[in-house]
Design a protein around this motif. Structure first.
Motif, PDB file in Angstrom:
ATOM      1  N   LEU A  59      -1.268   3.481 -16.250  1.00  0.00           N
ATOM      2  CA  LEU A  59      -0.110   4.322 -15.935  1.00  0.00           C
ATOM      3  C   LEU A  59      -0.531   5.650 -15.313  1.00  0.00           C
ATOM      4  O   LEU A  59       0.044   6.072 -14.310  1.00  0.00           O
ATOM      5  N   SER A  60      -1.547   6.283 -15.876  1.00  0.00           N
ATOM      6  CA  SER A  60      -1.967   7.580 -15.336  1.00  0.00           C
ATOM      7  C   SER A  60      -2.456   7.456 -13.896  1.00  0.00           C
ATOM      8  O   SER A  60      -2.340   8.403 -13.114  1.00  0.00           O
ATOM      9  N   THR A  61      -2.964   6.295 -13.523  1.00  0.00           N
ATOM     10  CA  THR A  61      -3.424   6.072 -12.153  1.00  0.00           C
ATOM     11  C   THR A  61      -2.247   6.039 -11.182  1.00  0.00           C
ATOM     12  O   THR A  61      -2.264   6.718 -10.149  1.00  0.00           O
ATOM     13  N   ILE A  62      -1.217   5.269 -11.505  1.00  0.00           N
ATOM     14  CA  ILE A  62      -0.122   5.128 -10.536  1.00  0.00           C
ATOM     15  C   ILE A  62       0.771   6.361 -10.475  1.00  0.00           C
ATOM     16  O   ILE A  62       1.451   6.572  -9.476  1.00  0.00           O
ATOM     17  N   ILE A  63       0.762   7.175 -11.515  1.00  0.00           N
ATOM     18  CA  ILE A  63       1.578   8.404 -11.504  1.00  0.00           C
ATOM     19  C   ILE A  63       1.204   9.277 -10.306  1.00  0.00           C
ATOM     20  O   ILE A  63       2.047   9.955  -9.736  1.00  0.00           O
ATOM     21  N   ASP A  64      -0.060   9.240  -9.913  1.00  0.00           N
ATOM     22  CA  ASP A  64      -0.535  10.073  -8.808  1.00  0.00           C
ATOM     23  C   ASP A  64      -0.462   9.388  -7.448  1.00  0.00           C
ATOM     24  O   ASP A  64      -0.850   9.975  -6.446  1.00  0.00           O
ATOM     25  N   TYR A  65       0.012   8.154  -7.395  1.00  0.00           N
ATOM     26  CA  TYR A  65       0.077   7.448  -6.122  1.00  0.00           C
ATOM     27  C   TYR A  65       1.153   8.040  -5.216  1.00  0.00           C
ATOM     28  O   TYR A  65       2.227   8.429  -5.668  1.00  0.00           O
ATOM     29  N   ASP A  66       0.845   8.056  -3.931  1.00  0.00           N
ATOM     30  CA  ASP A  66       1.793   8.515  -2.923  1.00  0.00           C
ATOM     31  C   ASP A  66       2.848   7.448  -2.666  1.00  0.00           C
ATOM     32  O   ASP A  66       2.614   6.252  -2.897  1.00  0.00           O
ATOM     33  N   GLU A  67       3.968   7.883  -2.159  1.00  0.00           N
ATOM     34  CA  GLU A  67       5.024   6.965  -1.721  1.00  0.00           C
ATOM     35  C   GLU A  67       4.425   5.966  -0.738  1.00  0.00           C
ATOM     36  O   GLU A  67       3.670   6.329   0.159  1.00  0.00           O
ATOM     37  N   GLY A  68       4.748   4.692  -0.919  1.00  0.00           N
ATOM     38  CA  GLY A  68       4.272   3.647  -0.023  1.00  0.00           C
ATOM     39  C   GLY A  68       2.954   3.015  -0.433  1.00  0.00           C
ATOM     40  O   GLY A  68       2.541   2.025   0.173  1.00  0.00           O
ATOM     41  N   THR A  69       2.294   3.562  -1.439  1.00  0.00           N
ATOM     42  CA  THR A  69       1.039   2.963  -1.899  1.00  0.00           C
ATOM     43  C   THR A  69       1.306   1.556  -2.413  1.00  0.00           C
ATOM     44  O   THR A  69       2.256   1.333  -3.156  1.00  0.00           O
ATOM     45  N   ARG A  70       0.454   0.632  -1.992  1.00  0.00           N
ATOM     46  CA  ARG A  70       0.583  -0.769  -2.422  1.00  0.00           C
ATOM     47  C   ARG A  70      -0.648  -1.121  -3.240  1.00  0.00           C
ATOM     48  O   ARG A  70      -1.745  -0.662  -2.949  1.00  0.00           O
ATOM     49  N   PHE A  71      -0.437  -1.950  -4.245  1.00  0.00           N
ATOM     50  CA  PHE A  71      -1.532  -2.412  -5.086  1.00  0.00           C
ATOM     51  C   PHE A  71      -1.117  -3.715  -5.742  1.00  0.00           C
ATOM     52  O   PHE A  71       0.050  -4.101  -5.697  1.00  0.00           O
ATOM     53  N   VAL A  72      -2.085  -4.386  -6.356  1.00  0.00           N
ATOM     54  CA  VAL A  72      -1.809  -5.633  -7.062  1.00  0.00           C
ATOM     55  C   VAL A  72      -2.232  -5.450  -8.515  1.00  0.00           C
ATOM     56  O   VAL A  72      -3.382  -5.111  -8.795  1.00  0.00           O
ATOM     57  N   LEU A  73      -1.286  -5.634  -9.413  1.00  0.00           N
ATOM     58  CA  LEU A  73      -1.594  -5.668 -10.839  1.00  0.00           C
ATOM     59  C   LEU A  73      -2.085  -7.082 -11.132  1.00  0.00           C
ATOM     60  O   LEU A  73      -1.396  -8.058 -10.846  1.00  0.00           O
ATOM     61  N   LYS A  74      -3.308  -7.183 -11.667  1.00  0.00           N
ATOM     62  CA  LYS A  74      -3.952  -8.484 -11.864  1.00  0.00           C
ATOM     63  C   LYS A  74      -4.345  -8.638 -13.325  1.00  0.00           C
ATOM     64  O   LYS A  74      -5.013  -7.764 -13.883  1.00  0.00           O
ATOM     65  N   CYS A  75      -3.950  -9.752 -13.929  1.00  0.00           N
ATOM     66  CA  CYS A  75      -4.337 -10.065 -15.297  1.00  0.00           C
ATOM     67  C   CYS A  75      -5.371 -11.190 -15.258  1.00  0.00           C
ATOM     68  O   CYS A  75      -5.038 -12.318 -14.888  1.00  0.00           O
ATOM     69  N   ASN A  76      -6.606 -10.877 -15.621  1.00  0.00           N
ATOM     70  CA  ASN A  76      -7.664 -11.888 -15.613  1.00  0.00           C
ATOM     71  C   ASN A  76      -7.447 -12.973 -16.661  1.00  0.00           C
ATOM     72  O   ASN A  76      -7.846 -14.115 -16.465  1.00  0.00           O
ATOM     73  N   LYS A  77      -6.810 -12.621 -17.747  1.00  0.00           N
ATOM     74  CA  LYS A  77      -6.602 -13.578 -18.838  1.00  0.00           C
ATOM     75  C   LYS A  77      -5.582 -14.664 -18.465  1.00  0.00           C
ATOM     76  O   LYS A  77      -5.786 -15.838 -18.727  1.00  0.00           O
ATOM     77  N   THR A  78      -4.474 -14.257 -17.842  1.00  0.00           N
ATOM     78  CA  THR A  78      -3.387 -15.195 -17.535  1.00  0.00           C
ATOM     79  C   THR A  78      -3.365 -15.646 -16.079  1.00  0.00           C
ATOM     80  O   THR A  78      -2.586 -16.521 -15.721  1.00  0.00           O
ATOM     81  N   HIS A  79      -4.176 -14.990 -15.231  1.00  0.00           N
ATOM     82  CA  HIS A  79      -4.208 -15.241 -13.786  1.00  0.00           C
ATOM     83  C   HIS A  79      -2.876 -14.887 -13.123  1.00  0.00           C
ATOM     84  O   HIS A  79      -2.531 -15.448 -12.084  1.00  0.00           O
ATOM     85  N   LEU A  80      -2.143 -13.960 -13.736  1.00  0.00           N
ATOM     86  CA  LEU A  80      -0.901 -13.477 -13.124  1.00  0.00           C
ATOM     87  C   LEU A  80      -1.227 -12.323 -12.186  1.00  0.00           C
ATOM     88  O   LEU A  80      -2.076 -11.481 -12.482  1.00  0.00           O
TER      89      LEU A  80
END
Length: 124
Positions: free
Chosen positions: A63-84
């Protein structure tokens, strides 16, 4: 088991209650919520419990990482355990004089070898 619209709305509301103290929230796009969450290509089917665990862990670790993201920043949340994988994009919203960070979940899929040019935020 199929995740209903109401179950997803309730989950989103529960997560947003937690995020509110940090002026953040998540939003599942139509594509994520209605076209991909129950897609038969997700084998095994995505469960509500998995979604809850992924986002609770995300809050604790990133959460603390994305709080500082600029508008339009794209990323992928990846769960290694579930492969989601949850490709996301940040938008900002001003409410009552405060800037809120909105994590828009563009889509969701269970795919072991998912590739993206966007940065990955990994949870285990």
């Amino acid at each position: 088991m199929t995740i209903t619209e109401q179950q997803l709305l309730d989950l989103e509301a529960d997560i947003n209650d937690i995020l509110a103290e940090d002026c953040a929230r998540i939003h599942f796009t139509f594509h994520a919520a209605f076209e991909r969450i129950n897609d038969p290509r997700n084998k095994p089917s995505i469960t509500l419990h998995e979604l809850d665990n992924v986002f609770q862990t995300f809050i604790q670790t990133h959460l603390s990482t994305i709080i500082d993201y600029d508008e339009g920043t794209r990323f992928v949340l990846k769960c290694n355990k579930t492969h989601l994988h949850f490709p996301c994009a940040i938008t900002h919203d001003r409410q009552v004089g405060k800037l809120w960070v909105v994590q828009n979940v563009i889509t969701v899929m269970r795919k072991k070898d998912f590739k993206s040019p966007d940065n990955f935020l990994v949870i285990n």
